[in-house]
Design an enzyme around this catalytic site. Structure first.
Site, PDB file in Angstrom:
ATOM      1  N   SER A 186      39.589  26.391  49.021  1.00 51.87           N
ATOM      2  CA  SER A 186      40.351  27.610  49.309  1.00 51.87           C
ATOM      3  C   SER A 186      40.450  28.004  50.766  1.00 51.87           C
ATOM      4  O   SER A 186      39.568  27.515  51.472  1.00 51.87           O
ATOM      5  CB  SER A 186      39.862  28.753  48.447  1.00 51.87           C
ATOM      6  OG  SER A 186      38.525  28.904  48.839  1.00 51.87           O
ATOM      7  N   LYS A 187      41.274  28.796  50.973  1.00 55.85           N
ATOM      8  CA  LYS A 187      41.801  29.102  52.437  1.00 55.85           C
ATOM      9  C   LYS A 187      40.505  29.946  52.792  1.00 55.85           C
ATOM     10  O   LYS A 187      40.225  30.004  54.124  1.00 55.85           O
ATOM     11  CB  LYS A 187      42.785  30.017  52.357  1.00 55.85           C
ATOM     12  CG  LYS A 187      43.497  29.947  53.780  1.00 55.85           C
ATOM     13  CD  LYS A 187      44.950  30.268  53.501  1.00 55.85           C
ATOM     14  CE  LYS A 187      45.395  30.204  54.972  1.00 55.85           C
ATOM     15  NZ  LYS A 187      46.593  29.918  55.214  1.00 55.85           N
ATOM     16  N   ARG A 188      39.877  30.679  51.963  1.00 52.31           N
ATOM     17  CA  ARG A 188      38.664  31.540  52.329  1.00 52.31           C
ATOM     18  C   ARG A 188      37.589  30.836  53.068  1.00 52.31           C
ATOM     19  O   ARG A 188      36.872  31.334  53.990  1.00 52.31           O
ATOM     20  CB  ARG A 188      38.227  32.256  51.130  1.00 52.31           C
ATOM     21  CG  ARG A 188      38.766  33.792  51.386  1.00 52.31           C
ATOM     22  CD  ARG A 188      38.229  34.437  49.964  1.00 52.31           C
ATOM     23  NE  ARG A 188      38.563  33.899  48.794  1.00 52.31           N
ATOM     24  CZ  ARG A 188      37.927  33.343  47.625  1.00 52.31           C
ATOM     25  NH1 ARG A 188      36.550  33.718  47.681  1.00 52.31           N
ATOM     26  NH2 ARG A 188      38.650  32.973  46.782  1.00 52.31           N
ATOM     27  N   GLN A 189      37.493  29.563  52.930  1.00 52.47           N
ATOM     28  CA  GLN A 189      36.359  28.729  53.020  1.00 52.47           C
ATOM     29  C   GLN A 189      36.530  27.924  54.203  1.00 52.47           C
ATOM     30  O   GLN A 189      35.840  26.966  54.635  1.00 52.47           O
ATOM     31  CB  GLN A 189      35.553  27.962  52.023  1.00 52.47           C
ATOM     32  CG  GLN A 189      35.089  28.844  51.066  1.00 52.47           C
ATOM     33  CD  GLN A 189      33.790  28.265  50.336  1.00 52.47           C
ATOM     34  OE1 GLN A 189      33.350  27.325  50.807  1.00 52.47           O
ATOM     35  NE2 GLN A 189      33.479  28.906  49.155  1.00 52.47           N
ATOM     36  N   GLY A 190      37.643  28.001  54.846  1.00 58.62           N
ATOM     37  CA  GLY A 190      38.081  26.894  55.870  1.00 58.62           C
ATOM     38  C   GLY A 190      39.630  26.573  55.865  1.00 58.62           C
ATOM     39  O   GLY A 190      40.389  27.276  54.942  1.00 58.62           O
TER      40      GLY A 190
END
Ligand code: GLU
Length: 487
Positions: free
Chosen positions: A256-260
């Site tokens: 997901s975008k949150r992690q990279g």
């Protein structure tokens, strides 16, 4: 049978790394089997339309080296390749299913559907359209249905999923998949605005475009029973299916975008080579052997097979990507490396002096970095005098007698006539022997004075690339301005 595969992204703004993996596997499969690779834009959901998204997708697909035989940007015999230009077709096929008794009109309002779901939730049953109690062709009867249609009451068209039996299909990666019919929802095929849903448009197009294999992400697996039913309802032969494993973060959560970064363009901006990036992406869920990791696109095409794709999720590991990039950095020609990095350097107004000189510097440091984009940060001193000095390193290596030692050495250094690696090396070694010094008593202080840093390429190589004047200036400046303050 001719192999025809497609990459069918929805233009939501950017090319997701998972999308690139799907596109790549389709491409490798097509090329391996002398088949055709098709790009189809699935933009039936107009609420999610993003300006320029299709162009952006094509740009990064082209960047990666994936080529298409048919698509909106190329044309072909099965176009148009953009679903919003095919709306009339979907309507026609939706209506055809109604005539065949495989689909039906439903007139429920969204409030009525909400109430249905509430009732189901209270009763503890899975939410699913209840054909026997809601407002549709079956509960209302033919006459009433015709009435409502003639009064232009809004309707949707739903798939008539059998109450009994099983839906079976063979997935090329997962094997046999069986789902009970009663667990499948009466999927909406045409919405009240006349637009098709993904399911109808996808199946109609895969059929009309002669798609032989559907290779897509695992997130579409739950949709496949509906698609199988649609093929059966139309009386069409279904393509073969292969669902690719999910991409995961290191902690095994869904990527997901949150992690990279998840957009391919982010990685382009970060200076990864496309060969390295594509090589890395290719190995997310597929590896033919355990002892080899470096594959060119041509080698990927030759070796790829869907049978060797794993079922379990693939971890998107940046450390591995960096390693992969470093492998390509070691083997590309200096000319190619310079051409690659120059636009990046120009973009940050970094003065690299000349391409020739830049190539020499790259040669010197390429074993020590993973990504060329690190160059301005790793070796700024190759292009300008140091602006700052590593204080910890100074504390450690600038001893009582260092100033004295260097001042004396400096006088001799000035007299060197051949400013090259071998001379500098031999001269310094000899100087140390004669003056009863350890080599590091010269090398460590010199490194900090010349580069400002504690690490870098070999010191004498570094010095020999710089001009003699420049090196002497740097030492002099340090002795006069920095060293004195250390006392
Ligand atoms: N439009 C779908 C997507 O965005 C395509 C799924 C499929 O390949 O069937 O991924």
């Amino acid at each position: 049978m001719e192999v025809r595969v497609r990459f069918a992204p929805s233009p939501t703004g950017y090319l997701h790394v998972g999308g690139l993996r799907t596109a790549l596997y389709n491409y490798l499969f097509a090329r391996h089997n002398n088949g055709k690779m098709i790009l189809r834009i699935e933009d039936t959901d107009r609420t999610r339309f993003v300006e320029g998204a299709t162009e952006n997708l094509i740009k990064y697909l082209e960047w990666s080296g994936i080529s298409f035989d048919e698509g909106p940007h190329i044309g072909g015999n099965y176009g148009p390749y953009i679903q919003s230009e095919r709306f009339d077709l979907y309507k026609k096929y939706g209506m055809q299913l109604i005539e065949k008794g495989q689909a039906y009109y439903a007139f429920d309002t969204s409030e009525e559907l909400d109430l249905m779901r509430e009732r189901q939730q209270k009763a503890g049953v899975a939410p699913k359209y209840d054909r026997t109690s809601m407002k549709n062709q079956f509960t209302l009867g033919e006459d009433k249905t015709k009435d409502l249609l003639s009064q232009n009451v809004p309707f949707v068209v739903r798939l008539k999923v059998p109450f009994e039996g099983e839906i079976k299909f063979k997935d090329m990666i997962r094997g046999e998949v069986t789902v009970r019919s009663r667990d499948v929802d009466d999927q909406i095929l045409l919405k009240s605005d006349g637009f098709p849903t993904y399911h109808l448009a996808n199946v109609v197009d895969d059929h009309l475009m002669g798609i032989s294999h559907v290779i897509r992400g695992e997130e579409w697996l739950p949709s496949t029973p509906k698609h199988i039913l649609l093929y059966q309802s139309f009386g069409w032969e279904a393509p073969d299916f292969a669902h690719l494993p999910l991409l995961l973060n290191k902690d095994k959560s869904k990527l997901s975008k949150r992690q990279g970064d998840v957009a391919v363009e982010d990685y382009v901006g970060k200076g990864y080579f496309k060969e390295a990036f594509v090589n890395f992406i290719a190995l997310l869920g597929w590896n033919p052997t355990s002892d080899r990791e470096i594959f060119s696109m041509q080698e990927l095409i030759e070796t790829f097979s869907l049978e060797k794709v794993n079922k379990s999720g693939a971890i998107f590991d940046i450390t591995k990507l960096n390693w992969m990039n470093s492998q390509y950095l070691r083997t590309k020609s200096l000319n190619e490396l310079a051409d690659f990095i120059i636009p990046f350097l120009q973009n940050i107004n970094f003065n690299f002096i000349s391409k020739d000189y830049l190539m020499k510097v790259i040669d010197l440091i390429k074993e020590r970095i993973d990504n060329l984009i690190e160059l301005p940060e790793f070796a700024p001193y190759m292009f300008a005098k140091p602006k700052e000095y590593d204080q910890d390193f100074i504390k450690k290596h600038w001893k009582e007698n260092t100033q004295n030692t260097i001042e004396k050495y400096f006088v001799e250094l000035k007299n060197i006539t051949n400013w090259d690696y071998q001379t500098l090396h031999d001269f310094t070694q000899k100087y140390c022997e004669e003056n009863n010094l350890k080599l590091r008593e010269i090398v460590h202080p010199l490194r900090i004075m010349i580069t400002g840093k504690s690490v870098g390429a070999g010191l004498f190589e570094t010095m020999s690339l710089l001009q003699q004047n420049d090196v002497l200036d740097r030492i002099f400046y340090f002795l006069e301005n920095i060293a004195l303050k250390l006392r």
